[in-house]
Design a protein around this motif. Sequence first.
Motif, short mmCIF file in Angstrom:
data_model
loop_
_atom_site.label_atom_id
_atom_site.label_comp_id
_atom_site.label_asym_id
_atom_site.label_seq_id
_atom_site.Cartn_x
_atom_site.Cartn_y
_atom_site.Cartn_z
N GLN A 30 0.85 -1.19 0.00
CA GLN A 30 0.00 0.00 0.00
C GLN A 30 0.89 1.25 0.00
O GLN A 30 1.64 1.48 0.93
N LEU A 31 0.79 2.04 -1.06
CA LEU A 31 1.61 3.23 -1.19
C LEU A 31 0.96 4.46 -0.58
O LEU A 31 1.65 5.36 -0.09
N TYR A 32 -0.37 4.50 -0.65
CA TYR A 32 -1.08 5.67 -0.12
C TYR A 32 -2.53 5.30 0.11
O TYR A 32 -3.15 4.59 -0.69
N GLN A 33 -3.08 5.76 1.22
CA GLN A 33 -4.49 5.54 1.52
C GLN A 33 -5.01 6.70 2.35
O GLN A 33 -4.33 7.18 3.26
N ASP A 34 -6.20 7.15 2.02
CA ASP A 34 -6.79 8.23 2.80
C ASP A 34 -8.30 8.23 2.58
O ASP A 34 -8.80 7.70 1.57
N GLU A 35 -9.02 8.78 3.51
CA GLU A 35 -10.47 8.92 3.43
C GLU A 35 -10.86 10.30 3.92
O GLU A 35 -10.17 10.90 4.74
N MET A 36 -11.97 10.78 3.42
CA MET A 36 -12.48 12.09 3.85
C MET A 36 -13.99 12.12 3.66
O MET A 36 -14.51 11.54 2.71
N GLY A 37 -14.68 12.77 4.56
CA GLY A 37 -16.12 12.93 4.43
C GLY A 37 -16.91 11.88 5.19
O GLY A 37 -16.37 11.10 5.97
N TYR A 38 -18.22 11.88 4.92
CA TYR A 38 -19.14 11.02 5.65
C TYR A 38 -19.86 10.05 4.70
O TYR A 38 -20.33 10.44 3.63
N ASP A 43 -26.09 11.20 10.18
CA ASP A 43 -25.60 10.64 11.43
C ASP A 43 -24.11 10.86 11.63
O ASP A 43 -23.52 10.33 12.58
N LEU A 44 -23.49 11.63 10.73
CA LEU A 44 -22.07 11.97 10.82
C LEU A 44 -21.19 10.72 10.94
O LEU A 44 -20.25 10.65 11.74
N ILE A 45 -21.51 9.71 10.12
CA ILE A 45 -20.70 8.48 10.11
C ILE A 45 -19.56 8.66 9.11
O ILE A 45 -19.80 8.84 7.90
N LYS A 48 -14.70 5.08 5.97
CA LYS A 48 -13.60 4.27 6.46
C LYS A 48 -12.90 3.58 5.28
O LYS A 48 -13.42 3.58 4.16
N PRO A 49 -11.75 2.97 5.51
CA PRO A 49 -11.04 2.30 4.41
C PRO A 49 -11.87 1.20 3.74
O PRO A 49 -11.69 0.94 2.54
N ASP A 50 -12.78 0.57 4.49
CA ASP A 50 -13.56 -0.53 3.92
C ASP A 50 -15.00 -0.14 3.61
O ASP A 50 -15.88 -1.00 3.46
N THR A 51 -15.27 1.16 3.51
CA THR A 51 -16.61 1.61 3.12
C THR A 51 -16.90 1.19 1.67
O THR A 51 -16.04 1.26 0.81
N LYS A 52 -18.14 0.78 1.43
CA LYS A 52 -18.57 0.39 0.09
C LYS A 52 -19.12 1.62 -0.63
O LYS A 52 -19.86 2.41 -0.05
N PHE A 53 -18.78 1.76 -1.92
CA PHE A 53 -19.23 2.89 -2.73
C PHE A 53 -19.85 2.41 -4.05
O PHE A 53 -19.36 1.45 -4.65
N GLY A 54 -20.88 3.13 -4.50
CA GLY A 54 -21.34 2.95 -5.86
C GLY A 54 -20.28 3.45 -6.84
O GLY A 54 -19.60 4.44 -6.56
N ILE A 55 -20.14 2.79 -8.00
CA ILE A 55 -19.12 3.21 -8.97
C ILE A 55 -19.71 3.48 -10.35
O ILE A 55 -18.96 3.65 -11.32
N ALA A 56 -21.05 3.55 -10.46
CA ALA A 56 -21.69 3.94 -11.72
C ALA A 56 -21.12 3.12 -12.89
O ALA A 56 -20.99 1.91 -12.79
N ILE A 209 -23.93 6.39 1.35
CA ILE A 209 -25.10 6.96 0.67
C ILE A 209 -24.61 8.03 -0.30
O ILE A 209 -23.75 8.83 0.03
N GLY A 210 -25.14 8.02 -1.52
CA GLY A 210 -24.77 9.04 -2.49
C GLY A 210 -25.49 10.35 -2.19
O GLY A 210 -26.69 10.35 -1.90
N TYR A 211 -24.75 11.47 -2.27
CA TYR A 211 -25.35 12.76 -1.94
C TYR A 211 -25.22 13.75 -3.09
O TYR A 211 -24.20 13.82 -3.77
N ILE A 212 -26.28 14.53 -3.27
CA ILE A 212 -26.33 15.59 -4.29
C ILE A 212 -26.41 16.92 -3.56
O ILE A 212 -27.34 17.14 -2.76
N ASP A 213 -25.45 17.79 -3.81
CA ASP A 213 -25.45 19.11 -3.17
C ASP A 213 -26.29 20.10 -3.97
O ASP A 213 -26.18 20.16 -5.20
N GLU A 214 -27.13 20.85 -3.27
CA GLU A 214 -27.97 21.85 -3.90
C GLU A 214 -27.27 23.21 -3.89
O GLU A 214 -26.33 23.45 -3.12
#
Length: 339
Positions: A30-38, A43-45, A48-56, A209-214
């Motif tokens: 592992q050369l680099y790893q980082d996370e940011m946001g919720y 619920d301000l969760i 994390k490194p093992d969070t699942k994401f949609g990838i369209a 959860i996917g979020y759309i900013d207004e």
Amino acid sequence: MTNSDLSQIESVMKEENFSGAVLVKKGMEQLYQDEMGYSNRSDLIPIKPDTKFGIASGCKLFTSISICQLVENGALSFETKLKDCLDIDLPHFHKDITVHHLLTHTSGIPDYFDEAVMDNYEDLWKQQPMYLIRKTKDFLPMFQQKEMVFTPGEKFHYNNAAFILLGLIVESKADMSFTDYVEKNIFQQLHMNDSGYFLTDRLPQNTAIGYIDEKDGSYRSNIFSVPIQGGPDGGAFVTTEDMAKIWEGLVSFKLMSQDFTKLLLTPHVEVREDLSYGYGVWLNMKKGQIYKYHLMGYDPGVSFHSAYYLDQGITLVIPSNHSNGPFKIMKEIEKVFNL
């Protein structure tokens, strides 16, 4: 990599108001790893490194791998005609459309979401409720009665509907649902234990959860902006580590033979100078040679870039539960790592 390099990457992440994860690997290192946001803003969760994401559309590669596996097993060929694969009413489709045309976005069929015509994917669901799109065949009424756009093989034009048809071919030849096929023949084969085609109204634990900013500073989730379940043209969920397993599995021929893997990663059509397309994957070129295999995906509340850099053997994965961010971060990482 120096602390200054690290801070530069983090600076770009902050500038982009990034919400997601970043992973850079070379083999098992592992050369680099980082996370940011919720992953859940209410619920301000934190992510994390093992969070699942949609990838369209990043998972169009899974569809192409599935087709290549079926071709390798003799179920069909790349030159098999669409009309000989599916018993579906496609009255205006050209009789000479092949599997190869569908894989390379050169079929000329009408798309249900043409990115050159429509700006907002959400607009699709004003007439067609997204919660009814649960199976691959549910997309058919959105494009099957439309006219051809151009003659098969004439040019490249990115096409989501083509991958819907490829998914239906997988279902026909494998006698199982498309999502079951991918989970059995790709995810399980590579021990991608945290990935799947999850229902958006039943997301498992630790899924972003996917979020759309207004424009007014508020936000909303994307649950009414994408189909309730992903399929052949996009919508799977993965972790960064699981996505890295896809690249490792491909380049070490764990999913199919060396010959078929090379065919999938061959430049089949030139998109523009220094950019070609294989089967479900973008191929970035320098001086006529491939230097990067590249995937990308964008949906409302989803953005994703992932790449494999051939010379260095480095894998990059950047998923986000926000509509943008990964592209600029990828560019900064390429600068820092001299990719």
